[in-house]
Write an enzyme that holds these catalytic residues in place. Structure first.
Site, PDB file in Angstrom:
ATOM      1  N   LYS A 261       0.887  -1.150   0.084  1.00  0.00           N
ATOM      2  CA  LYS A 261      -0.061  -0.079  -0.021  1.00  0.00           C
ATOM      3  C   LYS A 261       0.851   1.299   0.119  1.00  0.00           C
ATOM      4  CE  LYS A 261      -3.760  -2.376   2.113  1.00  0.00           C
ATOM      5  NZ  LYS A 261      -4.502  -2.757   3.571  1.00  0.00           N
TER       6      LYS A 261
ATOM      7  N   GLN B 147      -3.963  -1.262   9.750  1.00  0.00           N
ATOM      8  CA  GLN B 147      -4.094  -2.628   9.129  1.00  0.00           C
ATOM      9  C   GLN B 147      -4.765  -3.661  10.325  1.00  0.00           C
ATOM     10  OE1 GLN B 147      -3.022  -3.485   5.862  1.00  0.00           O
ATOM     11  NE2 GLN B 147      -4.094  -5.479   6.572  1.00  0.00           N
TER      12      GLN B 147
ATOM     13  N   ASP C  36     -10.361   3.738   4.375  1.00  0.00           N
ATOM     14  CA  ASP C  36     -10.696   2.401   4.437  1.00  0.00           C
ATOM     15  C   ASP C  36     -12.326   2.351   4.157  1.00  0.00           C
ATOM     16  OD1 ASP C  36      -8.870   0.457   4.250  1.00  0.00           O
ATOM     17  OD2 ASP C  36      -8.391   0.378   6.467  1.00  0.00           O
TER      18      ASP C  36
END
Ligand code: NAP
Length: 290
Positions: free
Chosen positions: A49, A93, A116
């Site tokens: 990412k 994460q 997200d």
């Protein structure tokens, strides 16, 4: 075959152009990726990412914290990122170590930086169809895959296997919206669904996010259906160097005989998830201009 890599590249190229335009105006889009602990899969995900952000011309902050980080410490780090003007997107994460409650962490991220799309404010905006929130990357990417592959969704029966907060539920929320990329009649299946096969055989569009290697076979598919395989399962394979291989939730060989379009694993949904994260981050930075 729906080529996720090619479509993801197109999205990432568009993001890079937008990032450049913003940088010229003095705003370099910034993504903070927070990893707690050293789970091997999470290490790979977070570094890819961060790498994708840099490739798109963004600033990336890769924060690695020890596995015994307390919840209070993580919250302090998130508060710092919330108030850092160079950071437009924050990603923590998952999964987190057991001493940290993921819901508390998700709620702590400023919804305007929640790229997200997991904060309840963004989930609510998605459900009511408001456009100014963030949509979770995997379902958002699947909608782009469908659109870019020329799949006409209005009026179609869309069956989703899986009801997780990151894939199944937001996917259902998107496909029932009143717009040209959706307008489906949606069915969501889970472990308590009485007759899974009868549901999947009705599907014009079947989206599988169960985390069960090759559970969907050709006999479960309606002829001509579009099949999107979200699953990523590592199975033993003595013929490969590593001794393992990545497969989806769909038995590709038998399903491709019946389906009109299908995503491969790898190279289908996976690349789109990262591309949409980049897209959300550049949008978060653009929103700062308004
Ligand atoms: P999850 O949280 O484990 O949810 C799995 C869902 O599938 C649950 O709702 C479960 O039902 C349902 N399910 C499991 N077995 C089933 C069965 N036999 N029949 C019907 N429903 C069944 O998984 P997730 O986070 O959504 O992820 C799903 C898969 O997608 C995983 O392989 C994951 O690695 C992959 N994934 C890939 C990407 C990507 O970018 N490629 C992104 C996210 C996830 P219950 O709710 O009843 O337990």
């Amino acid at each position: 075959m729906i080529d996720g890599r090619a479509i993801a590249k197109k999205v990432r190229d568009e993001v890079a152009v937008r990032a450049k335009a913003l940088t010229r105006k003095g705003i370099k889009p910034g993504l903070a990726v927070v990893l707690v602990g050293e789970d091997p899969a999470s290490v790979v995900y977070t570094s890819s990412k961060a790498k994708a952000a840099e490739e798109a011309g963004m600033f990336s902050l890769n924060i690695k914290l020890p596995a015994d980080t307390s919840q209070a410490d993580l919250i302090r780090r998130i508060d710092e990122l919330n108030s850092n003007p160079n950071v437009h997107g924050i990603l923590v994460q998952m999964p987190l170590p057991t001493q940290i409650d993921p819901d508390t962490i998700i709620r702590r991220i400023d919804p305007a930086k929640d790229v997200d799309g997991f904060h309840p404010v963004n989930v609510g905006k998605m459900l009511v169809g408001e456009q100014d929130g963030f949509i979770p990357c995997t379902p958002a990417g699947i909608q782009v895959l469908l659109r870019e592959s020329g799949v006409k969704t209005p009026g179609k029966d869309c069956v989703i296997i899986g009801r997780s907060n990151i894939v199944g539920k937001p996917m259902a929320a998107l496909m029932i919206q009143d717009n040209d990329n959706a307008n489906c009649t949606v069915t969501v299946c889970h472990r308590h669904t009485a007759d899974l096969r009868s549901q999947t055989r009705r599907a014009d569009i079947l989206i599988v996010a169960a985390g069960r290697a090759r559970m969907v076979t050709g006999d479960m598919i309606k002829a001509g259906a579009v099949v999107i395989d979200v699953g990523t399962n590592r199975i033993a394979d003595a013929t490969t160097k590593s001794g393992t291989r990545l497969v989806g939730d769909v038995d590709f060989e038998s399903v491709r005989e019946v389906a009109s379009k299908i995503t491969p694993v790898p190279g289908g949904v996976g690349p789109m998830t990262i591309a949409m994260l980049m897209s959300n981050t550049v949008r978060a930075a653009e929103m700062r201009l308004r």
